[in-house]
Write a protein that holds these residues in place. Structure first.
Motif, PDB file in Angstrom:
ATOM      1  N   LYS A  74       0.839  -1.195   0.000  1.00 31.19           N
ATOM      2  CA  LYS A  74       0.000   0.000   0.000  1.00 31.19           C
ATOM      3  C   LYS A  74       0.876   1.247   0.000  1.00 31.19           C
ATOM      4  N   SER A  75       0.284   2.357  -0.436  1.00 29.57           N
ATOM      5  CA  SER A  75       1.050   3.600  -0.474  1.00 29.57           C
ATOM      6  C   SER A  75       0.137   4.809  -0.574  1.00 29.57           C
ATOM      7  N   SER A  76       0.650   5.912  -0.045  1.00 34.17           N
ATOM      8  CA  SER A  76      -0.022   7.191  -0.228  1.00 34.17           C
ATOM      9  C   SER A  76       0.983   8.294  -0.548  1.00 34.17           C
ATOM     10  N   THR A  77       2.243   7.952  -0.645  1.00 34.71           N
ATOM     11  CA  THR A  77       3.295   8.948  -0.857  1.00 34.71           C
ATOM     12  C   THR A  77       3.653   9.047  -2.330  1.00 34.71           C
ATOM     13  N   ASP A  78       3.551  10.217  -2.872  1.00 31.33           N
ATOM     14  CA  ASP A  78       3.814  10.424  -4.286  1.00 31.33           C
ATOM     15  C   ASP A  78       5.273  10.135  -4.616  1.00 31.33           C
ATOM     16  N   ASN A  79       5.477   9.371  -5.691  1.00 33.39           N
ATOM     17  CA  ASN A  79       6.810   9.084  -6.236  1.00 33.39           C
ATOM     18  C   ASN A  79       7.730   8.307  -5.288  1.00 33.39           C
ATOM     19  N   LYS A  80       7.178   7.636  -4.324  1.00 34.94           N
ATOM     20  CA  LYS A  80       7.982   6.805  -3.434  1.00 34.94           C
ATOM     21  C   LYS A  80       7.717   5.329  -3.702  1.00 34.94           C
ATOM     22  N   ARG A  81       8.761   4.549  -3.912  1.00 34.42           N
ATOM     23  CA  ARG A  81       8.646   3.113  -4.186  1.00 34.42           C
ATOM     24  C   ARG A  81       8.316   2.367  -2.899  1.00 34.42           C
ATOM     25  N   THR A  82       7.314   1.497  -2.975  1.00 28.16           N
ATOM     26  CA  THR A  82       6.913   0.642  -1.858  1.00 28.16           C
ATOM     27  C   THR A  82       7.174  -0.798  -2.263  1.00 28.16           C
ATOM     28  N   GLU A  83       7.798  -1.571  -1.366  1.00 26.59           N
ATOM     29  CA  GLU A  83       8.157  -2.943  -1.706  1.00 26.59           C
ATOM     30  C   GLU A  83       7.642  -3.932  -0.674  1.00 26.59           C
ATOM     31  N   HIS A  84       7.298  -5.128  -1.136  1.00 31.51           N
ATOM     32  CA  HIS A  84       6.912  -6.202  -0.213  1.00 31.51           C
ATOM     33  C   HIS A  84       6.930  -7.517  -0.972  1.00 31.51           C
ATOM     34  N   GLN A  85       7.553  -8.502  -0.387  1.00 27.81           N
ATOM     35  CA  GLN A  85       7.582  -9.869  -0.940  1.00 27.81           C
ATOM     36  C   GLN A  85       8.051  -9.886  -2.396  1.00 27.81           C
ATOM     37  N   GLY A  86       9.027  -9.062  -2.719  1.00 26.20           N
ATOM     38  CA  GLY A  86       9.599  -9.056  -4.056  1.00 26.20           C
ATOM     39  C   GLY A  86       8.860  -8.185  -5.053  1.00 26.20           C
ATOM     40  N   PHE A  87       7.671  -7.742  -4.698  1.00 29.04           N
ATOM     41  CA  PHE A  87       6.907  -6.846  -5.561  1.00 29.04           C
ATOM     42  C   PHE A  87       7.159  -5.388  -5.152  1.00 29.04           C
ATOM     43  N   HIS A  88       6.983  -4.491  -6.092  1.00 26.25           N
ATOM     44  CA  HIS A  88       7.081  -3.072  -5.770  1.00 26.25           C
ATOM     45  C   HIS A  88       6.109  -2.276  -6.612  1.00 26.25           C
ATOM     46  N   ALA A  89       5.777  -1.114  -6.094  1.00 31.43           N
ATOM     47  CA  ALA A  89       4.874  -0.206  -6.801  1.00 31.43           C
ATOM     48  C   ALA A  89       5.214   1.214  -6.381  1.00 31.43           C
ATOM     49  N   THR A  90       4.995   2.147  -7.284  1.00 35.29           N
ATOM     50  CA  THR A  90       5.233   3.563  -6.998  1.00 35.29           C
ATOM     51  C   THR A  90       3.973   4.332  -7.355  1.00 35.29           C
ATOM     52  N   LEU A  91       3.485   5.097  -6.417  1.00 28.90           N
ATOM     53  CA  LEU A  91       2.321   5.937  -6.661  1.00 28.90           C
ATOM     54  C   LEU A  91       2.752   7.195  -7.417  1.00 28.90           C
ATOM     55  N   HIS A  92       2.160   7.403  -8.558  1.00 29.28           N
ATOM     56  CA  HIS A  92       2.429   8.612  -9.350  1.00 29.28           C
ATOM     57  C   HIS A  92       1.127   9.389  -9.464  1.00 29.28           C
ATOM     58  N   LYS A  93       1.018  10.439  -8.673  1.00 27.00           N
ATOM     59  CA  LYS A  93      -0.218  11.219  -8.671  1.00 27.00           C
ATOM     60  C   LYS A  93      -0.383  12.000  -9.966  1.00 27.00           C
TER      61      LYS A  93
END
Lengths: 115, 115
Positions: free
Chosen positions: A50-69
């Motif tokens: 999960k994420s709410s921070t713009d342009n910050k990469r979040t990682e868990h269990q080998g997966f990652h995602a970046t929120l781009h507002k």
């Protein structure tokens, strides 16, 4: 109201190749809270990251995602797919406005990883 | 120990019959949710509850009722089941907070077939 779009209903990959599952969202609020849930066969859906921070990469269990507002996107990625990653993946947006704890889910993407 | 349980896990019902799906949570969460999962539609919210005695309509409430007799229990009731209600139903619980605290915890699902 809020909406989440996952444009791929089905993604099939060969083991070892990179994974990218697309998620875009719409909300009237400037703050966006995005989630990825994973649903393995014969298990319960559960939170992946999960994420709410713009342009910050979040990682868990080998997966990652970046929120781009700027592009209203929260794509899920992994550098190398494993057979065990085969599952149904949901992107979801939190109901920021009323604090009901409600989530708006996308239609889901079935990821199938083949040897 | 599973924190969200559902019963029955599988159910076959006849058209026009009454069906009750039950959910129990030991998370001590205020909020509980009922979803149905259909291919191509993801998780769609049917009813939810803020606490004992409360029920609220979700996005697709038609043909369904809900009951929350206690903090722990939340039932979904189909008074007159129809074949279009054949689906997999998931119950979830959550703290009821918004933003990044909107995580929900899901049960194992109930597969309902209406003949």
């Amino acid at each position: 109201g809020d909406s989440v779009t996952q444009k791929e209903g089905l993604v099939t990959l060969t083991e070892g190749l990179p994974v990218m599952l697309n998620c875009t969202y719409q909300t009237i609020y400037s703050n966006a809270f995005l989630f990825w849930y994973v649903h393995y066969l014969n298990e319960s859906p559960r939170l992946l990251l999960k994420s709410s921070t713009d342009n910050k990469r979040t990682e868990h269990q080998g997966f990652h995602a970046t929120l781009h507002k700027s592009s209203s996107s929260f794509h899920l990625q992994k550098s190398s797919a494993q057979l065990s990653d085969s599952a149904l993946y949901y992107c979801a947006l939190s109901d920021r406005g009323t604090n009901t704890g409600k989530l708006t889910f996308g239609d889901g993407t079935v990821l199938t990883v083949k040897p | 120990e599973a924190a969200v349980t559902q019963s029955p896990r599988n159910k076959v019902a006849v058209t026009g019959g009454k069906v009750t799906l039950s959910c129990n949570q030991t998370n001590n969460h205020n909020n509980m949710y009922w979803y149905r999962q259909d291919t191509g539609h993801g998780l769609r919210l049917i009813h939810y509850s803020y606490g004992a005695g409360s029920t609220e309509k979700g996005d697709i409430p038609d043909g369904y009722k809900a009951s929350r007799p206690s903090q722990e229990n939340f039932s979904l009731i189909l008074e007159l089941a129809t074949p279009s209600q054949t689906s997999v139903y998931f119950c979830a619980s959550g703290g009821g907070l918004g933003g990044l605290y909107a995580e929900q915890f899901f049960g194992p699902g109930t597969r309902l077939t209406v003949l």
